[in-house]
Design a protein around this motif. Sequence first.
Motif, mmCIF file in Angstrom:
data_model
loop_
_atom_site.group_PDB
_atom_site.id
_atom_site.type_symbol
_atom_site.label_atom_id
_atom_site.label_comp_id
_atom_site.label_asym_id
_atom_site.label_seq_id
_atom_site.Cartn_x
_atom_site.Cartn_y
_atom_site.Cartn_z
ATOM 1 N N UNK A 41 -37.564 69.047 -30.215
ATOM 2 C CA UNK A 41 -37.002 70.170 -30.959
ATOM 3 C C UNK A 41 -35.969 70.934 -30.135
ATOM 4 N N UNK A 42 -36.221 71.083 -28.863
ATOM 5 C CA UNK A 42 -35.329 71.858 -27.990
ATOM 6 C C UNK A 42 -34.002 71.132 -27.749
ATOM 7 N N UNK A 43 -34.037 69.827 -27.581
ATOM 8 C CA UNK A 43 -32.835 69.069 -27.224
ATOM 9 C C UNK A 43 -32.015 68.625 -28.433
ATOM 10 N N UNK A 44 -32.584 68.706 -29.627
ATOM 11 C CA UNK A 44 -31.899 68.214 -30.825
ATOM 12 C C UNK A 44 -31.180 69.349 -31.551
ATOM 13 N N UNK A 45 -30.038 69.016 -32.135
ATOM 14 C CA UNK A 45 -29.324 69.979 -32.978
ATOM 15 C C UNK A 45 -30.142 70.276 -34.224
ATOM 16 N N UNK A 46 -30.748 69.229 -34.790
ATOM 17 C CA UNK A 46 -31.633 69.405 -35.942
ATOM 18 C C UNK A 46 -32.678 68.299 -35.924
ATOM 19 N N UNK A 47 -33.831 68.620 -36.518
ATOM 20 C CA UNK A 47 -34.925 67.663 -36.661
ATOM 21 C C UNK A 47 -35.461 67.807 -38.070
ATOM 22 N N UNK A 48 -35.549 66.689 -38.789
ATOM 23 C CA UNK A 48 -36.121 66.715 -40.135
ATOM 24 C C UNK A 48 -37.236 65.686 -40.225
ATOM 25 N N UNK A 49 -38.211 66.014 -41.060
ATOM 26 C CA UNK A 49 -39.333 65.111 -41.311
ATOM 27 C C UNK A 49 -39.354 64.854 -42.809
ATOM 28 N N UNK A 50 -39.326 63.574 -43.177
ATOM 29 C CA UNK A 50 -39.295 63.181 -44.579
ATOM 30 C C UNK A 50 -40.445 62.220 -44.850
ATOM 31 N N UNK A 51 -41.213 62.454 -45.913
ATOM 32 C CA UNK A 51 -42.261 61.488 -46.251
ATOM 33 C C UNK A 51 -41.653 60.102 -46.491
ATOM 34 N N UNK A 52 -42.307 59.087 -45.973
ATOM 35 C CA UNK A 52 -41.905 57.693 -46.159
ATOM 36 C C UNK A 52 -43.196 56.894 -46.305
ATOM 37 N N UNK A 53 -43.839 57.028 -47.480
ATOM 38 C CA UNK A 53 -45.168 56.452 -47.672
ATOM 39 C C UNK A 53 -45.280 55.016 -47.169
ATOM 40 N N UNK A 54 -46.328 54.740 -46.444
ATOM 41 C CA UNK A 54 -47.501 55.580 -46.237
ATOM 42 C C UNK A 54 -47.345 56.595 -45.109
ATOM 43 N N UNK A 55 -46.207 56.629 -44.431
ATOM 44 C CA UNK A 55 -46.029 57.506 -43.282
ATOM 45 C C UNK A 55 -44.920 58.518 -43.461
ATOM 46 N N UNK A 56 -44.095 58.638 -42.440
ATOM 47 C CA UNK A 56 -43.019 59.624 -42.437
ATOM 48 C C UNK A 56 -41.865 59.124 -41.578
ATOM 49 N N UNK A 57 -40.691 59.708 -41.811
ATOM 50 C CA UNK A 57 -39.530 59.469 -40.961
ATOM 51 C C UNK A 57 -39.173 60.779 -40.286
ATOM 52 N N UNK A 58 -39.011 60.725 -38.980
ATOM 53 C CA UNK A 58 -38.535 61.875 -38.213
ATOM 54 C C UNK A 58 -37.125 61.534 -37.753
ATOM 55 N N UNK A 59 -36.197 62.415 -38.098
ATOM 56 C CA UNK A 59 -34.795 62.191 -37.785
ATOM 57 C C UNK A 59 -34.303 63.333 -36.905
ATOM 58 N N UNK A 60 -33.737 62.976 -35.764
ATOM 59 C CA UNK A 60 -33.178 63.958 -34.840
ATOM 60 C C UNK A 60 -31.681 63.727 -34.732
ATOM 61 N N UNK A 61 -30.924 64.810 -34.806
ATOM 62 C CA UNK A 61 -29.479 64.751 -34.600
ATOM 63 C C UNK A 61 -29.210 65.424 -33.264
ATOM 64 N N UNK A 62 -28.546 64.684 -32.396
ATOM 65 C CA UNK A 62 -28.267 65.164 -31.043
ATOM 66 C C UNK A 62 -26.772 65.289 -30.843
ATOM 67 N N UNK A 63 -26.352 66.410 -30.291
ATOM 68 C CA UNK A 63 -24.931 66.662 -30.073
ATOM 69 C C UNK A 63 -24.442 65.946 -28.825
ATOM 70 N N UNK A 64 -23.154 65.600 -28.812
ATOM 71 C CA UNK A 64 -22.548 64.985 -27.640
ATOM 72 C C UNK A 64 -22.227 66.005 -26.551
ATOM 73 N N UNK A 65 -22.383 67.300 -26.869
ATOM 74 C CA UNK A 65 -22.221 68.301 -25.834
ATOM 75 C C UNK A 65 -23.608 68.874 -25.515
ATOM 76 N N UNK A 66 -23.722 69.646 -24.478
ATOM 77 C CA UNK A 66 -25.015 70.152 -24.051
ATOM 78 C C UNK A 66 -25.538 71.198 -25.028
ATOM 79 N N UNK A 67 -26.866 71.187 -25.294
ATOM 80 C CA UNK A 67 -27.426 72.200 -26.185
ATOM 81 C C UNK A 67 -27.381 73.573 -25.527
ATOM 82 N N UNK A 68 -27.272 74.601 -26.349
ATOM 83 C CA UNK A 68 -27.327 75.970 -25.819
ATOM 84 C C UNK A 68 -28.770 76.287 -25.475
#
Length: 142
Positions: A114-141
Motif C-alpha cells: 500500500x505504501x509503495x503503490x500509487x493505487x491498489x484495488x481488490x476485485x472479486x474474481x471467483x472463487x478468489x480475488x485479483x489485487x492490482x497495484x499501480x506503481x509510479x516510475x518516480x519515487x512515491x511521496x
Amino acid sequence: MTEGSTAVPGTAGDRSPLPTTAAEARAQVQDLLDTHPEAPSRMVINDILLVTSELVTNALRHGGGLTAFHVAREPDGLRVAVTDRSPDLPRTSASASSHDPAGRLGGFGWPLIQRLSRSVTITPAPPGKTIEAVLAYDLPAL
C-alpha cells in the motif's frame, strides 16, 4: 487474458508461463522494465520488484495459489495484477509482525504494498480475488 497466463500488452500476444515463485514473477517484471525506453531509477525498480514479490508471495502463502499474473506498462508507471484462489481480503496483523502456522515471520507485506503503490484495488474474481497495484516510475511521496 486467459487464466494462468501472463499477458504483456504491447508485445504482440506475448504469453509467458504463470510464475510459480516470487522470483519468477520478479524476473518477468524485470524483463518488461528492461524494454522501457527510459528506464526508471534503480530505487524505483527495486520498489516495483518488491511489490511484485509481496503480491505473489501473499497469493502463494495466503491466497490458495496464484491463478493469474498480469503486468503492463503505463505512461507513468507499471500495473501488476495478481489473482489467487481465496476471496479473503488481505489484512494487517494486530501487531507489527506475526507468525504463520509454519513459524514464518510476517505481517509487513500488505502495508508495504500500500505504501509503495500509487493505487491498489481488490476485485472479486471467483472463487478468489485479483489485487492490482499501480506503481509510479518516480519515487512515491513519503
